[in-house]
Design a protein around this motif. Structure first.
Motif, short mmCIF file in Angstrom:
data_model
loop_
_atom_site.label_atom_id
_atom_site.label_comp_id
_atom_site.label_asym_id
_atom_site.label_seq_id
_atom_site.Cartn_x
_atom_site.Cartn_y
_atom_site.Cartn_z
N THR A 1 -12.77 -123.27 88.25
CA THR A 1 -11.63 -122.38 87.98
C THR A 1 -10.67 -122.35 89.16
O THR A 1 -9.45 -122.44 88.98
CB THR A 1 -12.13 -120.95 87.67
OG1 THR A 1 -13.01 -121.01 86.55
CG2 THR A 1 -10.98 -120.02 87.38
N CYS B 1 -5.33 -134.58 85.36
CA CYS B 1 -6.32 -133.50 85.22
C CYS B 1 -5.86 -132.46 84.21
O CYS B 1 -6.66 -131.99 83.40
CB CYS B 1 -6.59 -132.84 86.57
SG CYS B 1 -7.62 -133.82 87.65
N ALA B 2 -4.58 -132.08 84.27
CA ALA B 2 -4.06 -131.09 83.33
C ALA B 2 -4.14 -131.64 81.90
O ALA B 2 -4.52 -130.92 80.97
CB ALA B 2 -2.64 -130.71 83.68
N SER C 1 -7.91 -131.84 80.95
CA SER C 1 -8.55 -130.53 80.76
C SER C 1 -8.12 -129.86 79.46
O SER C 1 -8.83 -128.99 78.96
CB SER C 1 -8.28 -129.61 81.94
OG SER C 1 -6.91 -129.28 82.00
N MET D 1 -8.77 -125.67 89.26
CA MET D 1 -7.89 -125.84 88.10
C MET D 1 -6.65 -124.96 88.19
O MET D 1 -5.57 -125.35 87.73
CB MET D 1 -8.63 -125.57 86.80
CG MET D 1 -9.64 -126.64 86.44
SD MET D 1 -8.94 -128.30 86.34
CE MET D 1 -7.86 -128.14 84.94
N ILE E 1 -3.14 -126.76 87.56
CA ILE E 1 -2.32 -126.33 86.43
C ILE E 1 -1.01 -125.71 86.93
O ILE E 1 0.05 -125.94 86.35
CB ILE E 1 -3.10 -125.37 85.52
CG1 ILE E 1 -4.22 -126.14 84.81
CG2 ILE E 1 -2.19 -124.69 84.50
CD1 ILE E 1 -5.21 -125.28 84.07
#
Length: 141
Positions: A65, A20-21, A24, A68, A72
């Motif tokens: 947000t 995902c990181a 993104s 994430m 992150i």
């Protein structure tokens, strides 16, 4: 001490967070997000700029947000830990290094401030010595 190879197993969450990181941070993801915002903006007049229309973007961006931040932070924590281990190994392997610098990240802020002040004094002394050498060279030329 033998280091682990990249073939060791990682948890599903670690793999998911890394993917995902990585995903993104890609330009195509940014373009897709901008595209969704443009579509949302264009659809405003169709829905009469209603409260529901506004709520959709607010809720969507808040959820994305919120999630994430955790993904992150997870990848950032792992990256920082790996970096600390690599730095510790360099300190340990360097003959002239000060091994008391290992695991500094576990000290209190006041302790770190004192150590930083010591190193700032060493840096100032080194800069002063360089300046003195340069001025002596100019005088001798």
């Amino acid at each position: 001490m033998k280091a682990r190879t990249s073939s060791h197993r990682t948890s599903w969450f670690t793999r998911f967070a890394q993917r995902c990181a990585h995903w993104s941070g890609q330009p195509v993801t940014f373009v897709a997000a901008v595209g969704l915002l443009v579509v949302w903006g264009i659809s405003g007049p169709i829905f009469g700029f209603s409260d529901t229309w506004q709520l959709i973007i607010n809720t969507s961006t808040t959820i994305v947000t919120f999630l994430m931040v955790f993904l992150i932070q997870n990848t950032q924590n792992r990256d920082t830990e790996a970096l600390q281990i690599k730095l510790d190994e360099l300190i340990r392997a360097t003959r002239a290094a000060n091994n008391s610098m290992l695991d500094l990240e576990k000290l209190e802020e006041a302790d770190l401030d004192r150590i930083r002040a010591d190193y700032e004094q060493l840096a100032e002394k080194a800069r002063s010595e360089i300046t003195n050498r340069k001025s002596r060279r100019r005088k001798s030329d």
